[in-house]
Structures are given as structure tokens and as C-alpha cells.
Design an enzyme around this catalytic site. Structure first.
Site, short mmCIF file in Angstrom:
data_model
loop_
_atom_site.label_atom_id
_atom_site.label_comp_id
_atom_site.label_asym_id
_atom_site.label_seq_id
_atom_site.Cartn_x
_atom_site.Cartn_y
_atom_site.Cartn_z
N GLU A 276 0.88 -1.17 0.00
CA GLU A 276 0.00 0.00 0.00
C GLU A 276 0.91 1.21 0.00
OE1 GLU A 276 -2.74 2.91 2.55
OE2 GLU A 276 -2.41 0.93 3.43
N CYS B 151 -2.65 8.46 3.93
CA CYS B 151 -2.55 8.20 2.48
C CYS B 151 -3.88 8.22 1.75
CB CYS B 151 -1.83 6.89 2.19
SG CYS B 151 -1.67 5.74 3.48
#
Length: 477
Positions: free
Chosen positions: A248, A282
């Protein structure tokens, strides 16, 4: 000041290195802990312990393994307040959000424990009479988990819980910025009767300890949450052994506000998605596109909302966010805003480094307009409480602008028209799309990025499947 040790093969061990990681409280500037700065020796010891423990761990039942996840959840809840204080101190996360992270992590362990009697293989129809085809799901083996500094406790569980449930063993490396809460959790794990080597915690730099974890032939899977650059390094380092990676990485999430949107709801959604943990998330909204017909009204409301945001001491009541993680992150944000202004962008509010009476590495809540689509501030991840807002004229332009970036983690859409919403979901090239709400995923979903935002994903059934590999048996009777 607390001093931590590696947790390898069921015991806390001293590092042979004389170097230490000094952990700073970003708000006060004080060094509050020391964590060992391990290298290849510690990485290899932890991997060897995990490798040795894995066959016996995999031979147990999923329900047996789930029992340990439940114990971990209970231990977290029993120590939830102190864990939240530790987390808030090591990363300047406001205490209420730190408490949410601790509680959510406990729930996460319980959630995956619930999968013990649910995940399954398959029976496949054969072309041959008197033959059965069975597809078995088996643990991938030894996992190396590398965690970020922004949600260090939750992401630790995101890697540990599915790994242990499926019969994998794991070596977990916390971020050098925020190892404290993870090592406090290691102390809780040490009080359980978890078999030695099943779960190991080691700390050190990514270039030494991290590289050793990733490049080892003992590692069967690497799971990282971090930057695009870190992900690229891991792909290179794991290539010789063809090790599976689940990554990720960064994001540049667009928020699209269509003409028929509830403007107040959209303003709240964008605000909540931009200033949570100082913008250091994020999946945060990193840029907004607003229909020309409501652009001015939206901007007025958004600027007013940003001006009302209170920042300061993470332990103070009513504070929305606190310090950036360190001075380097504060400087990076400021430099991006300075370059944006030089390129023609206009700051409507904020736009400056600041502090709380001399404490912390703060950046003001900032709204930018007149930035060009191809500018750095629109294309690159900011990771701070700054948002550029751009107008669009029609649906096709909005989707094209939103998709025009190298990332593909999250996105959001604000509209009261279900047809517009469903069309936008189909057109957006992002792993997640939020509709009429802030960016924040659920543990039962699947958090997975497209393009440079990652490979594989986490959470839910599909996140669990990352830790399993298939074996097909053709049985002729």
C-alpha cells in the site's frame, strides 16, 4: 525515558549494535524513548525463528489460532488508555484519534478471529468421471511486515492479524519514527503463551534491517505500507527470490463535487478528509474538483471552515490536529506550497509553517486556488493539511482531471444524483470511492490501490487471501 528491546523467538533480546533510534515527541521536541537500531543479524535471527515456528503453527486449527487474536484484542482493551497516550506522545496524534486507533485495532483482531471458521477452499468440477478436484487454501509461510509512522498500531494489526489467523508467522518492523506503541504491544504479547517465533518485532532502518528482511530467502511474503519509493525498493530487493509483495503506497485522492451536491456536506467531507492527523493519511482527500456553477460558494464555505480549524497540543480538548511528524515533513509541505505560489497558485488561507507557542512542527490549514492541473501541488502527494481546489465544467472533464495522476488509492464523489454517482464510480480509476462522506475505510472492505498506489491490498476477506496460497489436488478414484 523508556528503552525498548527486540522481541525475537518469544523473548526480549539486546541488540549487539551500540546504535539506538531516538524517538522524539514531535509536539514537545523531547526524546521520549530509545529503540534498538538493529541490522541484518537481528533480521536474520527473527526470520529464522519465524521459519522454524511456521510448520507447527500452520498445523494447528484456524480456530486455535483465532484464540490468540482474541487474547490480543482483550489485552489491548485492558490497556487502551495507556496505549493511546503512548501513541499520542510518539507521533503528535490528538488523543481522541489515538484512542480510536487503539480501539479499532482491538476490534480488528476480533474481526479476523471471526474468520477462523469461515474461510474455505473449493471443490471444482472435473472433466473426468470418478475424479474430484479440491482447491486447498494454505498459508504462504513467513511474512515480513513493514509499518508506516502515521497509523503504526492499526497497520501493525492489519499485517499481524490475517497472517497469524491463516497460519503464517511474521516478523514486524515498526517505523523508526513511531516504534513505541508497537513495542508496548510486544510486552502484552510476551505475557501470552503464544508459541515462540510466531510473532517477532525488530526495529532498525529500512536500508539495513528492512533490506535484510525483504531480500532473505526465508521470507515468503513482504507486506509494506509506505511511500512509492519504498515500494519500488522492495520490489527490487525481493526480485531475486521472486518473493510475493503486497504494497500500500502513496495516494493523491481527488474529491469531485458535482453541481447538485449538498455543498455543506461536501465541505465537511473534504475538510474531515484533509486535516485528519495533520493531513498525514494516504487515503486523505489531496485535491478537490468543484463544478464551476457552485465553485465560488464552495470556496467561500471551505475557506471559512479551514479558518475555524483548531490545532495545538495533542492532549488538549477541542484540537483537530497537532504537529507534523517531524521538521522534515513540515519543511516538505512548506516547500511545495512555496513552489505552488511561484507557479501562480493563490493561498486563500494558511500557507505558513507555525508552532504552538514554540512547540511542534505545525503547518496551517491551507486552501489553494488557481493551481494548474499539471503542477506539482496537484500531481504529487502533499501529506499535510493543504488542499488545492480546481473548477470543472462538465462530467467528462471532472473524471478526466481526477484520473490524471500516477496514483490510484482513494477518491470521493459528492452528488445527490444516483446516476451521476454510479457513472462516476465506474469511470474513476481508484481502488476506493467514497460517496457523500469523508475518506475512511472499514475493516470489512478491501483497501487496495491501483497504479502506483500499490499491489494487493488489506482488510476483509480479500485482505486475508493475501496470506494464503492455493494447492489443487486431482483425486482419481
Amino acid at each position: 525515558m523508556k528503552v525498548y528491546q527486540h522481541f525475537i523467538n518469544g523473548s526480549f533480546v539486546e541488540s549487539p549494535s551500540t546504535e539506538w533510534i531516538e524517538v522524539e515527541n514531535p509536539y514537545t521536541g523531547e526524546i521520549i524513548a530509545r529503540a534498538p537500531k538493529g541490522g541484518a543479524e537481528e533480521a536474520n535471527a527473527a526470520l529464522e525463528a519465524a521459519h522454524k515456528a511456521q510448520p507447527a503453527w500452520a498445523a494447528t486449527t484456524a480456530a486455535y489460532r483465532a484464540g490468540y487474536l482474541k487474547q490480543m484484542a482483550a489485552s489491548i482493551r485492558a490497556n487502551r488508555v495507556e496505549l493511546a497516550k503512548t501513541l499520542a506522545s510518539e507521533q503528535a496524534k490528538i488523543l481522541p484519534l489515538a484512542q480510536v486507533e487503539i480501539d479499532f485495532t482491538a476490534d480488528y483482531f476480533d474481526y479476523y478471529a471471526g474468520w477462523a471458521r469461515i474461510y474455505e477452499g473449493e471443490i471444482i468440477n472435473s472433466d473426468r468421471p470418478n475424479e474430484n478436484i479440491f482447491l486447498f487454501r494454505k498459508p504462504i509461510g513467513v511474512v515480513a511486515g513493514i509499518c508506516p509512522w502515521n497509523f503504526p498500531f492499526f497497520v501493525m494489526a492489519r499485517k499481524v492479524a490475517p497472517a497469524l489467523l491463516t497460519g503464517c508467522t511474521i516478523v514486524l518492523k515498526p517505523s523508526s519514527n513511531t516504534p513505541n506503541t508497537t513495542f508496548e504491544f510486544a510486552k502484552l504479547v510476551a505475557s501470552l503463551d503464544l508459541p515462540k517465533g510466531v510473532l517477532n518485532f525488530v526495529s532498525g532502518s529500512g536500508k539495513t534491517l528492512g533490506k535484510a528482511l525483504v531480500s532473505s530467502p526465508l521470507t515468503d511474503m513482504v507486506t509494506l505500507t509506505g511511500s512509492v519509493e519504498a515500494g519500488q525498493d522492495i520490489i527490487r530487493a525481493s526480485a531475486d527470490n521472486v518473493t510475493k509483495v503486497s504494497l500500500e503506497l502513496g495516494g493523491k485522492a481527488p474529491a469531485i463535487v458535482f453541481a447538485d451536491a449538498d455543498i455543506d456536506l461536501a465541505v465537511k467531507g473534504v475538510l474531515d478528509s484533509r486535516v485528519i492527523y495533520s493531513g498525514q493519511v494516504c487515503n486523505c482527500a489531496e485535491r478537490a474538483y468543484v463544478h464551476q456553477s457552485i465553485y465560488d460558494k464552495f470556496i467561500d464555505k471551505l475557506v471559512a471552515a479551514f479558518k475555524e480549524v483548531k490545532y495545538g497540543d495533542p492532549f488538549a480538548e477541542g484540537v483537530v490536529y497537532s504537529s507534523q511528524i517531524d521538521s522534515a515533513q513540515q519543511a516538505k509541505i512548506d516547500e511545495m506550497v512555496v513552489r505552488a505560489k511561484a507557479a501562480g497558485a493563490q493561498v486563500l488561507t494558511g500557507g505558513n509553517k507555525t508552532s504552538d507557542n514554540g512547540k511542534g512542527y505545525f503547518y496551517e490549514p491551507t486552501v489553494l486556488v488557481n493551481a494548474s492541473q499539471d503542477s506539482e501541488i496537484v500531481q504529487k502527494e502533499i501529506f499535510g493539511p493543504v488542499i488545492p481546489v480546481l473548477p470543472f465544467n462538465d462530467y467528462d472533464e471532472a473524471i478526466a482531471l481526477a484520473n490524471d495522476c500516477e496514483y490510484g488509492l482513494t477518491s470521493s464523489v459528492f452528488s445527490t444524483n444516483i446516476n451521476t454517482v454510479m457513472r462516476a464510480i465506474k469511470g474513476l480509476k481508484f481502488g476506493e470511492t467514497y460517496v457523500n462522506r469523508e475518506h475512511f475505510e472499514g475493516m470489512q472492505g478491501f483497501h487496495a490501490g491501483w497504479r502506483k498506489s500499490g499491489i494487493g491490498g488489506a482488510d476483509g476477506k480479500h485482505g486475508m487471501m493475501e496470506y494464503l496460497q492455493s494447492q489443487v489436488a486431482y483425486i482419481q478414484s
